[in-house]
Scaffold this active site. Structure first.
Site, PDB file in Angstrom:
ATOM      1  CE  LYS A   1      41.140  42.016  50.805  1.00  0.00           C
ATOM      2  NZ  LYS A   1      40.930  43.454  50.474  1.00  0.00           N
TER       3      LYS A   1
ATOM      4  CG  ASP B   1      38.299  42.408  48.195  1.00  0.00           C
ATOM      5  OD1 ASP B   1      38.874  43.496  48.317  1.00  0.00           O
ATOM      6  OD2 ASP B   1      38.566  41.622  47.251  1.00  0.00           O
TER       7      ASP B   1
HETATM    8  P1  NDP Z   1      32.647  43.127  43.309  1.00  0.00           P
HETATM    9  O1  NDP Z   1      32.548  41.680  43.585  1.00  0.00           O
HETATM   10  O2  NDP Z   1      31.548  44.041  43.687  1.00  0.00           O
HETATM   11  O3  NDP Z   1      32.929  43.373  41.739  1.00  0.00           O
HETATM   12  C1  NDP Z   1      34.022  42.801  41.111  1.00  0.00           C
HETATM   13  C2  NDP Z   1      33.969  43.153  39.643  1.00  0.00           C
HETATM   14  O4  NDP Z   1      35.216  42.780  39.042  1.00  0.00           O
HETATM   15  C3  NDP Z   1      32.899  42.403  38.898  1.00  0.00           C
HETATM   16  O5  NDP Z   1      32.441  43.162  37.806  1.00  0.00           O
HETATM   17  C4  NDP Z   1      33.656  41.149  38.437  1.00  0.00           C
HETATM   18  O6  NDP Z   1      33.103  40.530  37.302  1.00  0.00           O
HETATM   19  C5  NDP Z   1      34.999  41.717  38.107  1.00  0.00           C
HETATM   20  N1  NDP Z   1      36.013  40.673  38.312  1.00  0.00           N
HETATM   21  C6  NDP Z   1      36.312  40.059  39.482  1.00  0.00           C
HETATM   22  N2  NDP Z   1      37.240  39.111  39.294  1.00  0.00           N
HETATM   23  C7  NDP Z   1      37.523  39.134  38.005  1.00  0.00           C
HETATM   24  C8  NDP Z   1      38.423  38.395  37.209  1.00  0.00           C
HETATM   25  N3  NDP Z   1      39.203  37.421  37.715  1.00  0.00           N
HETATM   26  N4  NDP Z   1      38.481  38.703  35.894  1.00  0.00           N
HETATM   27  C9  NDP Z   1      37.701  39.671  35.379  1.00  0.00           C
HETATM   28  N5  NDP Z   1      36.822  40.400  36.086  1.00  0.00           N
HETATM   29  C10 NDP Z   1      36.737  40.132  37.376  1.00  0.00           C
HETATM   30  O7  NDP Z   1      34.023  43.586  43.988  1.00  0.00           O
HETATM   31  P2  NDP Z   1      34.511  45.061  44.365  1.00  0.00           P
HETATM   32  O8  NDP Z   1      33.964  46.054  43.385  1.00  0.00           O
HETATM   33  O9  NDP Z   1      34.295  45.261  45.812  1.00  0.00           O
HETATM   34  O10 NDP Z   1      36.090  44.918  44.144  1.00  0.00           O
HETATM   35  C11 NDP Z   1      36.738  45.262  42.910  1.00  0.00           C
HETATM   36  C12 NDP Z   1      38.215  45.511  43.185  1.00  0.00           C
HETATM   37  O11 NDP Z   1      38.341  46.610  44.091  1.00  0.00           O
HETATM   38  C13 NDP Z   1      38.984  44.360  43.810  1.00  0.00           C
HETATM   39  O12 NDP Z   1      40.313  44.392  43.329  1.00  0.00           O
HETATM   40  C14 NDP Z   1      38.990  44.715  45.294  1.00  0.00           C
HETATM   41  O13 NDP Z   1      40.059  44.109  45.974  1.00  0.00           O
HETATM   42  C15 NDP Z   1      39.158  46.226  45.209  1.00  0.00           C
HETATM   43  N6  NDP Z   1      38.755  47.002  46.383  1.00  0.00           N
HETATM   44  C16 NDP Z   1      37.509  46.894  46.917  1.00  0.00           C
HETATM   45  C17 NDP Z   1      37.143  47.671  47.997  1.00  0.00           C
HETATM   46  C18 NDP Z   1      35.769  47.644  48.552  1.00  0.00           C
HETATM   47  O14 NDP Z   1      35.493  48.462  49.451  1.00  0.00           O
HETATM   48  N7  NDP Z   1      34.873  46.810  48.087  1.00  0.00           N
HETATM   49  C19 NDP Z   1      38.107  48.582  48.636  1.00  0.00           C
HETATM   50  C20 NDP Z   1      39.371  48.685  47.950  1.00  0.00           C
HETATM   51  C21 NDP Z   1      39.674  47.898  46.864  1.00  0.00           C
HETATM   52  P3  NDP Z   1      32.328  39.113  37.471  1.00  0.00           P
HETATM   53  O15 NDP Z   1      31.014  39.465  38.112  1.00  0.00           O
HETATM   54  O16 NDP Z   1      32.205  38.605  36.095  1.00  0.00           O
HETATM   55  O17 NDP Z   1      33.197  38.260  38.352  1.00  0.00           O
HETATM   56  O1  2IT Z   2      40.884  46.305  49.673  1.00  0.00           O
HETATM   57  C1  2IT Z   2      40.266  46.971  50.539  1.00  0.00           C
HETATM   58  O2  2IT Z   2      40.751  47.997  51.039  1.00  0.00           O
HETATM   59  C2  2IT Z   2      38.935  46.519  50.945  1.00  0.00           C
HETATM   60  N1  2IT Z   2      38.442  45.535  50.401  1.00  0.00           N
HETATM   61  C3  2IT Z   2      38.190  47.237  52.029  1.00  0.00           C
HETATM   62  C4  2IT Z   2      38.693  46.818  53.390  1.00  0.00           C
HETATM   63  C5  2IT Z   2      37.889  47.340  54.558  1.00  0.00           C
HETATM   64  O3  2IT Z   2      38.194  46.873  55.660  1.00  0.00           O
HETATM   65  O4  2IT Z   2      36.996  48.178  54.397  1.00  0.00           O
END
Ligand code: NDP
Ligand code: 2IT
Length: 449
Positions: free
Chosen positions: A130, A170
């Site tokens: 990561k 992420d």
């Molecule tokens: P994005 O940046 O697209 O969206 C993040 C969302 O979460 C936004 O709505 C944001 O609000 C909110 N958020 C982030 N940080 C905070 C915080 N500290 N407090 C409150 N709200 C918060 O990210 P993703 O959708 O890609 O990721 C969301 C989660 O999913 C994370 O935990 C990530 O690690 C996990 N994840 C993502 C994957 C992927 O493929 N993208 C795969 C597996 C897991 P704001 O805009 O106000 O910050």
């Molecule tokens: O938390 C996760 O699994 C991710 N942000 C996606 C990682 C990836 O390599 O697609």
């Protein structure tokens, strides 16, 4: 609230605390895995003899570096960036990059540690890693984002490669950022090495369904949990925290399977729409215009906005935390259960605190930890690598079918592993042991490295 660790595991945990001071999220992630491993060491004493757990808790390599960049007014800023290459027993390091002001080594290490077991569960040949930076992309222009990404990659490129380390997105990193990062990698190395990054655009080596994969996969896993209980998603009321990549596509899939999502959020507040979230409007606001979620109520007057509100107070049968770590605590979990919530699947990484998990498990509701439920994102990244290796581009339908098969397999593995180790219905135990066994066996086979 924490459960008992046997003497051996407690001493390993104390050593982790001692060696990694102040990294509270990393401690939390390690403890949660160790709490599942007692019966594994009884059944497989060679893992203790080989010090597999101690080796797993120490990253193979950690890189920390400076990222200087200039804003649109010519002011210079300095950020700090990280790449933690945690474990490569099953394949090249694989995991996303996070851009958020809260990022420090402890967050990247917790995410990298979770990624080892998650990636193992997918059954794909990928190790765990990561990265990220304390850079805050909010309010930055495209030019500023590009210059930051280029400066970051000018250092990061040395550690990457399709057989070495393959980043993705992420929080705060989506296709725009991956474009700038990949572009700079290509420029510095003079190689069009598609397999060095996933989450790419469809015209330049991306995979169909990667954007949708994490949210869709979380709902596929949830659907399997409902099937086991002889129930379905049809007609259920749901709330989804966040409104980013994972939240949007979780909402899309669960809505298509007959549930109604009545609330979502961002870090400023919560919107509630009793008619069900208007997905086209949500995508327009978040993906196209990059505005705050509060803009939703300006366009849809029947919805309400709670500035600073707590989404877990909105009554629902299904809760999908899709924002960030520790966003759902013991109190929130109790409110959810008391108001009739019967299932929780984590789209985010470690969104529920240990106290919250305990509340869900005591209530006997279906609870899926992130390392199992959100594995569809990285699994589809591995499908993207597979397409890159064969210079191919699969159809959406085929890729989504592969994703669904992988999620059904992960669910089955977690379910059966929990049964085998005497913890029927406990997906935390199933995911931790299921992931651990694959990595541990590979590490034993490869000797002391
Ligand atoms: P994005 O940046 O697209 O969206 C993040 C969302 O979460 C936004 O709505 C944001 O609000 C909110 N958020 C982030 N940080 C905070 C915080 N500290 N407090 C409150 N709200 C918060 O990210 P993703 O959708 O890609 O990721 C969301 C989660 O999913 C994370 O935990 C990530 O690690 C996990 N994840 C993502 C994957 C992927 O493929 N993208 C795969 C597996 C897991 P704001 O805009 O106000 O910050
Ligand atoms: O938390 C996760 O699994 C991710 N942000 C996606 C990682 C990836 O390599 O697609």
């Amino acid at each position: 609230m924490s459960s008992y660790l046997n003497e051996k595991l407690e001493s390993i945990y104390q050593e982790v605390l001692h060696r990694n001071p102040g990294e509270t999220e990393f401690h939390q992630a390690v403890r949660e895995v160790l709490e599942s491993l007692g019966p594994v060491l009884v059944k497989y004493p060679e893992f203790a003899d080989q010090k597999i757990i101690q080796r797993l808790c120490e990253p193979e390599r950690q890189v920390i570096f400076r990222v200087p960049w200039q804003d649109d007014r010519g002011q210079i800023h300095i950020n700090r960036a990280f790449r933690v290459e945690f474990n490569s027993a099953l394949g090249p390091y694989k995991g996303g990059m996070r851009f958020h002001p809260s990022v420090y080594l402890g967050i990247i290490k917790f995410l990298g540690f979770e990624q080892i077991f998650k990636n193992a569960l997918t059954g794909m040949p990928i190790g765990g890693g990561k990265g990220g930076s304390d850079f805050d992309p909010k309010g930055k222009s495209d030019g500023e984002i590009m210059r930051f990404c280029q400066s970051m990659m000018t250092e990061l490129y040395r550690y990457l490669g399709e057989y070495t380390d393959v980043p993705a997105g992420d929080i705060g990193v989506g296709q725009r950022e991956i474009g700038y990062l990949f572009g700079q990698y290509k420029r510095i190395t003079n190689r069009y090495e598609s397999g060095v990054f996933t989450g790419k655009g469809l015209d330049w080596g991306g995979s169909r369904a990667r954007k949708e994969a994490t949210g869709y996969g979380t709902v596929f896993f949830l659907d399997e949990m409902f099937k086991v209980r002889g129930d379905s998603l049809e007609g259920k009321t749901c709330v989804v925290s966040g409104s980013g990549n994972v939240a949007i596509y979780a909402i899309e899939k669960i809505t298509s399977l007959g549930a109604k999502v009545v609330a979502c959020s961002d870090s400023n507040g919560v919107i509630v729409d009793k008619d069900g979230i208007d997905l086209a409007l949500l995508k327009q606001i978040k993906e196209v215009e990059r505005r705050r979620i509060s803009a939703y109520v300006q366009e849809k007057k029947s919805a309400t906005y709670m500035e600073g509100g707590n989404i877990w107070t909105v009554p629902c049968q299904i809760a999908l935390p899709c924002a960030t770590q520790n966003e759902l605590n013991g109190k929130d979990a109790k409110i959810l259960v008391d108001q009739g919530c019967i299932a929780v699947a984590e789209g985010a990484n470690m969104p529920t605190t240990p106290e919250g998990i305990h509340v869900f498990q005591r209530a006997g509701i279906a609870y899926a930890p992130g390392k199992a439920a959100n594995a569809g994102g990285v699994a589809t990244s591995a499908l993207e690598m597979q397409q890159n290796a064969s210079r191919d581009l699969w159809s959406f339908e085929y890729t989504e079918k592969r994703l669904q098969e992988i999620m059904v397999d992960i669910h089955r593995n977690c379910y059966e592993t929990a049964e085998e180790f005497g913890a029927s219905g406990n997906y935390v135990v199933g995911a931790n042991i299921g992931g651990f066994l694959k990595v541990a066996s590979a590490m034993v086979a490869m000797g002391v490295i």
